[in-house]
Design a protein around this motif. Structure first.
Motif, PDB file in Angstrom:
ATOM      1  N   MET A 186      -4.338   3.997  -8.078  1.00  0.00           N
ATOM      2  CA  MET A 186      -3.573   4.734  -9.083  1.00  0.00           C
ATOM      3  C   MET A 186      -3.893   4.166 -10.478  1.00  0.00           C
ATOM      4  O   MET A 186      -3.649   2.980 -10.742  1.00  0.00           O
ATOM      5  N   HIS A 187      -4.453   5.036 -11.316  1.00  0.00           N
ATOM      6  CA  HIS A 187      -4.751   4.665 -12.696  1.00  0.00           C
ATOM      7  C   HIS A 187      -5.663   3.441 -12.753  1.00  0.00           C
ATOM      8  O   HIS A 187      -5.421   2.492 -13.514  1.00  0.00           O
ATOM      9  N   THR A 217       0.855  -1.200   0.000  1.00  0.00           N
ATOM     10  CA  THR A 217       0.000   0.000   0.000  1.00  0.00           C
ATOM     11  C   THR A 217       0.886   1.243   0.000  1.00  0.00           C
ATOM     12  O   THR A 217       0.968   1.951   1.009  1.00  0.00           O
ATOM     13  N   PRO A 218       1.564   1.541  -1.106  1.00  0.00           N
ATOM     14  CA  PRO A 218       2.478   2.702  -1.129  1.00  0.00           C
ATOM     15  C   PRO A 218       1.771   4.023  -0.835  1.00  0.00           C
ATOM     16  O   PRO A 218       2.333   4.913  -0.202  1.00  0.00           O
ATOM     17  N   GLY A 219       0.530   4.167  -1.305  1.00  0.00           N
ATOM     18  CA  GLY A 219      -0.204   5.396  -1.020  1.00  0.00           C
ATOM     19  C   GLY A 219      -0.489   5.542   0.467  1.00  0.00           C
ATOM     20  O   GLY A 219      -0.374   6.636   1.030  1.00  0.00           O
ATOM     21  N   THR A 220      -0.862   4.438   1.099  1.00  0.00           N
ATOM     22  CA  THR A 220      -1.092   4.453   2.546  1.00  0.00           C
ATOM     23  C   THR A 220       0.190   4.774   3.299  1.00  0.00           C
ATOM     24  O   THR A 220       0.168   5.495   4.312  1.00  0.00           O
ATOM     25  N   TYR A 221       1.309   4.265   2.814  1.00  0.00           N
ATOM     26  CA  TYR A 221       2.591   4.541   3.466  1.00  0.00           C
ATOM     27  C   TYR A 221       2.886   6.039   3.433  1.00  0.00           C
ATOM     28  O   TYR A 221       3.272   6.635   4.450  1.00  0.00           O
ATOM     29  N   HIS A 222       2.678   6.656   2.265  1.00  0.00           N
ATOM     30  CA  HIS A 222       2.922   8.098   2.159  1.00  0.00           C
ATOM     31  C   HIS A 222       1.963   8.867   3.060  1.00  0.00           C
ATOM     32  O   HIS A 222       2.354   9.833   3.735  1.00  0.00           O
ATOM     33  N   LYS A 263      -5.047  -5.541   3.813  1.00  0.00           N
ATOM     34  CA  LYS A 263      -5.941  -6.661   3.495  1.00  0.00           C
ATOM     35  C   LYS A 263      -6.687  -6.407   2.180  1.00  0.00           C
ATOM     36  O   LYS A 263      -6.842  -7.316   1.350  1.00  0.00           O
ATOM     37  N   HIS A 264      -7.146  -5.165   1.992  1.00  0.00           N
ATOM     38  CA  HIS A 264      -7.825  -4.790   0.749  1.00  0.00           C
ATOM     39  C   HIS A 264      -7.250  -3.441   0.291  1.00  0.00           C
ATOM     40  O   HIS A 264      -7.924  -2.407   0.380  1.00  0.00           O
ATOM     41  N   PRO A 265      -6.017  -3.399  -0.167  1.00  0.00           N
ATOM     42  CA  PRO A 265      -5.350  -2.116  -0.441  1.00  0.00           C
ATOM     43  C   PRO A 265      -6.061  -1.248  -1.470  1.00  0.00           C
ATOM     44  O   PRO A 265      -6.105  -0.022  -1.327  1.00  0.00           O
ATOM     45  N   HIS A 266      -6.647  -1.849  -2.520  1.00  0.00           N
ATOM     46  CA  HIS A 266      -7.202  -1.049  -3.606  1.00  0.00           C
ATOM     47  C   HIS A 266      -8.590  -0.494  -3.286  1.00  0.00           C
ATOM     48  O   HIS A 266      -9.162   0.231  -4.103  1.00  0.00           O
ATOM     49  N   PHE A 267      -9.113  -0.812  -2.127  1.00  0.00           N
ATOM     50  CA  PHE A 267     -10.401  -0.260  -1.732  1.00  0.00           C
ATOM     51  C   PHE A 267     -10.247   1.073  -0.990  1.00  0.00           C
ATOM     52  O   PHE A 267     -11.237   1.616  -0.505  1.00  0.00           O
ATOM     53  N   PHE A 268      -8.996   1.552  -0.923  1.00  0.00           N
ATOM     54  CA  PHE A 268      -8.714   2.830  -0.258  1.00  0.00           C
ATOM     55  C   PHE A 268      -8.141   3.772  -1.291  1.00  0.00           C
ATOM     56  O   PHE A 268      -7.204   3.418  -2.036  1.00  0.00           O
ATOM     57  N   ILE A 269      -8.674   4.959  -1.336  1.00  0.00           N
ATOM     58  CA  ILE A 269      -8.458   5.856  -2.473  1.00  0.00           C
ATOM     59  C   ILE A 269      -6.997   6.213  -2.702  1.00  0.00           C
ATOM     60  O   ILE A 269      -6.564   6.401  -3.834  1.00  0.00           O
ATOM     61  N   GLU A 270      -6.186   6.288  -1.622  1.00  0.00           N
ATOM     62  CA  GLU A 270      -4.791   6.684  -1.803  1.00  0.00           C
ATOM     63  C   GLU A 270      -3.977   5.634  -2.551  1.00  0.00           C
ATOM     64  O   GLU A 270      -2.869   5.925  -3.037  1.00  0.00           O
ATOM     65  N   ASN A 271      -4.525   4.403  -2.613  1.00  0.00           N
ATOM     66  CA  ASN A 271      -3.820   3.335  -3.321  1.00  0.00           C
ATOM     67  C   ASN A 271      -4.406   3.060  -4.712  1.00  0.00           C
ATOM     68  O   ASN A 271      -3.974   2.125  -5.394  1.00  0.00           O
TER      69      ASN A 271
END
Length: 706
Positions: free
Chosen positions: A547-548, A496-501, A537-545
């Motif tokens: 991408m495209h 979850t790189p977006g979550t990390y940032h 657990k569900h990284p792509h269900f969070f908007i910061e992750n």
């Protein structure tokens, strides 16, 4: 161990647990110190040969010899004399009275029949009058012949003899006469009387008797002053002492009554038991635990953390006393004081790293006092040199070490402790009366350095055990958890790189805000790094992750989307527990959303069903329990909101921050933590400043001509 302690705490309660731990601390102290007060006992019989040399285990007063010396000093005091000027006049008056009686008897009236008084009648009358004079201690004994001779002497001659004898008495008694000098002065007075030609030969013997009897001591002993001088002489005699280490009996020497008496005084015979030191030790332990109890009670923290602090203190003091006992046991095999090897700053540094400075200082002083008693050799008294050595080394470690220190800083502190130890050893060697060779000097300075380095090494080595055993989160542990190479942080970064940032940005906001109000900024920063780990657990269900890619929530019903979003806090807490992360970090993951409402999906659901249950769209909580978690919850919401804002300005950011904080206040999210309105105002100000620095306006550079 931590779970068992929590269960016991829940059953017993704070008061019972604190009482148990205070008693445990006292019992540990008493158990270790009890052995240090025990002196060697010997099976000795009178008039037997001693099998070994015996030295006194302690310094005691010898009352028998002391009293004998005081009696000797009192007997040497000379009596104090006082001259009495009145005695001369009194004795002259006695002479005058005697001659008055003689004249009175000489002038008796005639008998009733008119016949003159006979001489025998005069003698009888005179004897009756002078009886009291003759019964005194002055030695006046006048025979009947002497009285007849005086009575037959003419009155004028009697008066002349009276004046002469009175003059002799006055002249003689002008000189100070003591009891032992009376005879000489009487002899001198007798010679003058016998030389006087005015005295008829018939009364010469009577005159001599009267003159000698009238000379008495006029300088007498002043009993009050003499007694005072005797008492002063007795008081000036110092008590005779049997000194610690003094040889009472040599090997092969006969144990006579005097030697046996001294052994009894020193309490070294098997049939003796002295309970006074044990009661004295009990008083020391009571004072020590009372100080600890008051200090822990006034510590500004939760009751559960106070219990944990007491557990740490028990363990640290127990560890220190165990090391002291080991040193004490082996010290008899060395000619030098190996107690200087004791790690002086160990207890204080561990207490400082795990608890706080006040407790660490108290633990340091207690360790010094305990060391002074446990590291002594053969005496029940405290060794102040070793006590001060531990206190000085411990204090420098406490005040130089910081809770955010890394291991390199801890090493520097250990070197500082070694330097202070070395300076104290220099003082110890210079102030002492003993002579040391270069080998001993080298050992003591080496021991000081080893003590300092050992303090740091043991602190580093033991700190993880204390953290694990008592569930404590030290600064060093937090620094380790903030390492980007930590497996869980790597998991967040890669999955979850977006979550990390987002977590890093939230950490900056929370850290600055915590520092501004005196909360633990480092704890908040590290907690932020892990607070959204449940999103893995569900990284792509969070908007910061996202991408495209298309938002997966667009094709899901709101109740499903909300369930996925809401579970990331609880899932993150479980994941952190699984990896044995500290409770404080787990709590951040579970509490950073509190019981707040997931508004977007709730309103979306209401559009479809106005009767939807609001509770289904709220996080499970609990609400933030600490200031740090509450600040993280604000920072988390603020960072996400500002990041989604188009063209953020200072005014927009301020309004947004105010709105988010106001919304959380109205929703009751801060009800279970101790944040004040003043602190919230400071937090909003710091977050606005930080966000303005991040999202400040940038200059638009002109494009290069093509």
């Amino acid at each position: 161990m931590r779970k068992k302690a929590e269960q016991l705490y829940e059953k017993a309660g704070y008061k019972m647990m604190s009482a148990i731990l205070i008693v445990a601390i006292g019992a540990v102290m008493y158990a270790f110190l009890y052995s240090s007060l025990q002196t060697d006992k010997y099976s000795i019989e009178l008039f037997q040969l001693s099998e070994e040399p015996i030295r006194s285990a302690k310094t005691v007063v010898d009352p028998f010899k002391t009293e004998r010396e005081r009696e000797r000093a009192a007997s040497e005091v000379q009596p104090s004399y006082q001259y009495n000027e009145e005695i001369a006049a009194n004795q002259a008056a006695v002479v005058d009275s005697l001659f008055g009686y003689i004249l009175e008897a000489k002038n008796l009236p005639d008998n009733k029949d008119g016949k003159p008084v006979k001489t025998e009648q005069m003698v009888e009358s005179l004897q009756e009058n002078i009886r009291l004079m003759e019964t005194s201690d002055n030695g006046l004994k006048l025979t009947d012949d002497m009285l007849r001779a005086l009575l037959v002497l003419p009155q004028g001659k009697l008066e002349e003899v009276q004046q002469f004898l009175t003059g002799i008495v006055l002249d003689t008694l002008e000189h100070p006469i003591r009891e032992g000098e009376v005879g000489a002065f009487r002899n001198a007075a007798e010679q003058e009387i016998r030389k006087e030609t005015k005295i008829p030969a018939s009364i010469l013997q009577a005159a001599v008797m009267i003159g000698r009897a009238s000379i008495i001591p006029n300088e007498v002993v002043n009993e009050e002053l003499t007694n005072a001088q005797i008492e002063q002489a007795r008081a000036s005699v110092e008590p005779t002492r049997i000194l610690q280490g003094q040889v009472l009996v040599q090997e092969g020497q006969v144990v006579d009554r005097e030697v046996y008496r001294q052994l009894e005084l020193a309490g070294m015979t098997e049939d003796q038991q002295d309970y006074k030191p044990l009661f004295g030790l009990l008083l020391f332990v009571l004072i020590a635990v009372a100080v600890l109890a008051v200090m822990i009670r006034q510590t500004d923290t939760t009751e559960q953390k106070k219990i944990t602090a007491l557990l740490v203190v028990v363990s640290v003091l127990g560890l220190s006393m165990a090391i002291m006992e080991i040193i004490h046991v082996v010290s008899g095999n060395f000619d030098v004081v190996i107690a200087f090897l004791f790690p002086t700053a160990l207890a204080g540094m561990i207490a400082r790293m795990l608890l706080n400075e006040r407790i660490a200082v108290c633990v340091t002083f207690l360790t010094g006092a305990l060391g002074g008693m446990l590291l002594q050799e053969g005496s029940a008294m405290i060794r102040m040199d070793l006590a001060l050595y531990i206190i000085f080394g411990g204090l420098i470690g406490v005040y130089l070490i910081q809770q955010d220190d890394r291991r390199t800083r801890l090493l520097q502190t250990s070197l500082a402790v070694a330097i202070v130890n070395g300076l104290y050893v220099g003082f110890y060697l210079l102030i002492g009366q003993s002579q040391y060779d270069w080998t001993e000097i080298g050992f003591y300075f080496s021991a000081a350095v080893i003590s300092g380095l050992l303090s740091g090494a043991l602190t580093i080595g033991l700190l993880p055990f204390f953290e694990s055993a008592f569930g404590l989160l030290s600064t060093m542990k937090l620094i380790e958890l903030s390492n980007p190479n930590h497996p869980l942080l790597k998991k967040i970064l890669t999955e979850t790189p977006g979550t990390y940032h987002h977590s890093v940005m939230v950490a900056n906001l929370a850290d600055a805000s915590c520092e501004a109000i005196g909360a633990n900024g480092l704890l908040a920063r590290v907690g932020c790094y892990y607070h959204d780990i449940g999103k893995t657990k569900h990284p792509h269900f969070f908007i910061e992750n996202q991408m495209h890619m298309r938002n997966p929530h667009d094709s899901l019903p709101p109740e499903t989307s909300s369930r996925i979003i809401l579970e990331h806090g609880a899932y993150g807490a479980e994941l952190l527990k699984k990896h044995k992360m500290p409770k404080e970090i787990v709590d951040v993951a579970a509490q950073h959303h509190g019981t707040s409402l997931l508004k977007f999906f709730y309103h979306k659901a209401r559009e479809q069903n106005p009767e939807v249950d609001e509770a289904m769209y709220r996080y499970s909580g609990p609400k933030p329990q600490t200031k740090e978690t509450a600040i993280i919850s604000v920072a988390d919401s603020v960072e996400a909101a500002v990041r989604s804002m188009k063209e953020p300005t200072s005014e927009k950011i301020k309004n947004l921050v105010d709105a988010i904080v106001e919304d959380k206040l109205k929703d009751g999210q801060f009800e279970e933590c101790d944040l004040t309105m003043k602190e919230l105002k400071t937090i909003k100000h710091i977050m606005c400043e930080t966000l303005n620095g991040i999202f400040h306006s940038r200059i638009e550079y002109p494009k290069e001509p093509t």
